[in-house]
Design a protein around this motif. Structure first.
Motif, mmCIF file in Angstrom:
data_model
loop_
_atom_site.group_PDB
_atom_site.id
_atom_site.type_symbol
_atom_site.label_atom_id
_atom_site.label_comp_id
_atom_site.label_asym_id
_atom_site.label_seq_id
_atom_site.Cartn_x
_atom_site.Cartn_y
_atom_site.Cartn_z
ATOM 1 N N LEU A 141 0.842 -1.190 0.000
ATOM 2 C CA LEU A 141 0.000 0.000 0.000
ATOM 3 C C LEU A 141 0.878 1.240 0.000
ATOM 4 O O LEU A 141 2.031 1.202 0.436
ATOM 5 N N GLN A 142 0.290 2.363 -0.422
ATOM 6 C CA GLN A 142 1.011 3.624 -0.339
ATOM 7 C C GLN A 142 1.122 4.074 1.111
ATOM 8 O O GLN A 142 0.155 4.006 1.878
ATOM 9 N N PHE A 166 7.111 6.930 -3.189
ATOM 10 C CA PHE A 166 7.455 7.036 -4.601
ATOM 11 C C PHE A 166 8.600 8.029 -4.781
ATOM 12 O O PHE A 166 8.520 9.162 -4.307
ATOM 13 N N ALA A 167 9.631 7.579 -5.487
ATOM 14 C CA ALA A 167 10.808 8.423 -5.665
ATOM 15 C C ALA A 167 10.524 9.620 -6.562
ATOM 16 O O ALA A 167 10.996 10.726 -6.303
ATOM 17 N N LEU A 220 10.605 1.647 -1.559
ATOM 18 C CA LEU A 220 10.580 2.833 -2.405
ATOM 19 C C LEU A 220 10.367 2.420 -3.851
ATOM 20 O O LEU A 220 11.107 1.587 -4.382
ATOM 21 N N CYS A 221 9.361 3.002 -4.511
ATOM 22 C CA CYS A 221 9.056 2.672 -5.901
ATOM 23 C C CYS A 221 9.836 3.576 -6.851
ATOM 24 O O CYS A 221 9.832 4.803 -6.711
ATOM 25 N N VAL A 222 10.488 2.958 -7.823
ATOM 26 C CA VAL A 222 11.203 3.691 -8.867
ATOM 27 C C VAL A 222 10.683 3.222 -10.222
ATOM 28 O O VAL A 222 10.059 2.164 -10.339
ATOM 29 N N HIS A 223 10.949 4.009 -11.261
ATOM 30 C CA HIS A 223 10.508 3.651 -12.603
ATOM 31 C C HIS A 223 11.700 3.689 -13.553
ATOM 32 O O HIS A 223 12.431 4.680 -13.579
ATOM 33 N N GLY A 224 11.869 2.615 -14.313
ATOM 34 C CA GLY A 224 13.027 2.495 -15.193
ATOM 35 C C GLY A 224 12.651 2.265 -16.638
ATOM 36 O O GLY A 224 13.025 1.250 -17.224
ATOM 37 N N ASP A 225 11.872 3.189 -17.217
ATOM 38 C CA ASP A 225 11.416 2.990 -18.587
ATOM 39 C C ASP A 225 12.238 3.774 -19.610
ATOM 40 O O ASP A 225 11.868 3.867 -20.778
#
Length: 243
Positions: A141-142, A166-167, A220-225
């Motif tokens: 959960l957040q 969220f980063a 911690l959520c990261v995004h690598g797109d």
């Protein structure tokens, strides 16, 4: 603080994310289950990649919305939502077992995640479904100021939680993520790294209006797109290691 990322979201000839570049820096991989992204080949490939790098795997289920990438809310009944979740979790779990991987948690995707955080009825259905699954799984959960309430809800079902921050997302004053429709909702690299440093140092974030908000964070959520995102994840990994 652990590091998690949404992966396995490619579908057919459509490529989403730089999974092979990102995976070595992660602790947790949230693997798409086919309803917003992902297909059987991608799912299996992502599971094997996670196993290669000893990364914990979780199911990343969504509303049945391939066209909208799971970012559109859907008015599913509790029964429909429960079945959709079970279908996706079980699909990933079955494929994971054949590759020697054990899924350990569930993190809903996109609009379902947002609806779960905003609507107690949706959250109750999600919690009950995960708690009743065939084997113990955590729910991600957040992290918000309502953490005590969410722990109470989960405890009543015997459900364990992980709370995430969220980063790269700006926070509203109520602790929720600032809507992507608003300016500044997604941080640039400098702001993202500053937010991560603040989280690791003080367990706080600075909201859109400049307020300081305390958060209880496990992951911690990261995004690598994209390539820049991958480089930022390398730097975030170093920040967490130093902390």
């Amino acid at each position: 603080m652990l590091l998690n990322c949404d992966l396995g979201e490619s579908y057919g000839n459509w490529i989403m994310g730089l999974d092979e570049d990102v995976m070595p820096f992660l602790d947790q991989a949230n693997v798409a289950c086919g309803f917003h992204g992902g297909d059987p080949v991608t799912m299996e490939k992502t599971l094997k990649l996670a196993a290669q790098h000893n990364v914990c795997v979780g199911a990343h289920p969504a509303y049945p919305d391939l066209v909208g990438f799971g970012r559109r809310s859907m008015a599913l009944s509790p029964e429909e939502l429960r079945s959709a979740l079970l279908y996706q979790i079980a699909a990933l779990d079955g494929m994971a077992q054949t590759t020697g991987v054990n899924i350990e948690y569930v993190k809903p995707h996109g609009a379902l995640y947002n609806d779960m955080m905003a609507d107690a009825a949706v959250r109750d259905t999600v919690m009950q479904t995960v708690a009743a699954y065939a084997k113990p799984l955590r729910l991600m959960l957040q992290a918000t100021p309502a953490v005590d309430q969410h722990l109470k809800e989960a405890s009543a079902l015997g459900l364990a939680l992980w709370f995430e921050a969220f980063a790269d997302r700006c926070y509203d004053d109520d602790g929720r993520l600032l809507s992507r429709r608003k300016p500044g909702a997604v941080h640039d690299r400098a702001r993202m790294l500053a937010q991560v440093e603040q989280l690791t140092r003080d367990s706080t974030v600075t909201t859109v209006s400049g307020k300081t908000l305390a958060l209880q964070v496990d992951t911690l959520c990261v995004h690598g797109d994209n390539a820049e995102g991958v480089q930022a994840i390398r730097e975030i990994r170093e920040l967490l290691a130093d902390a």
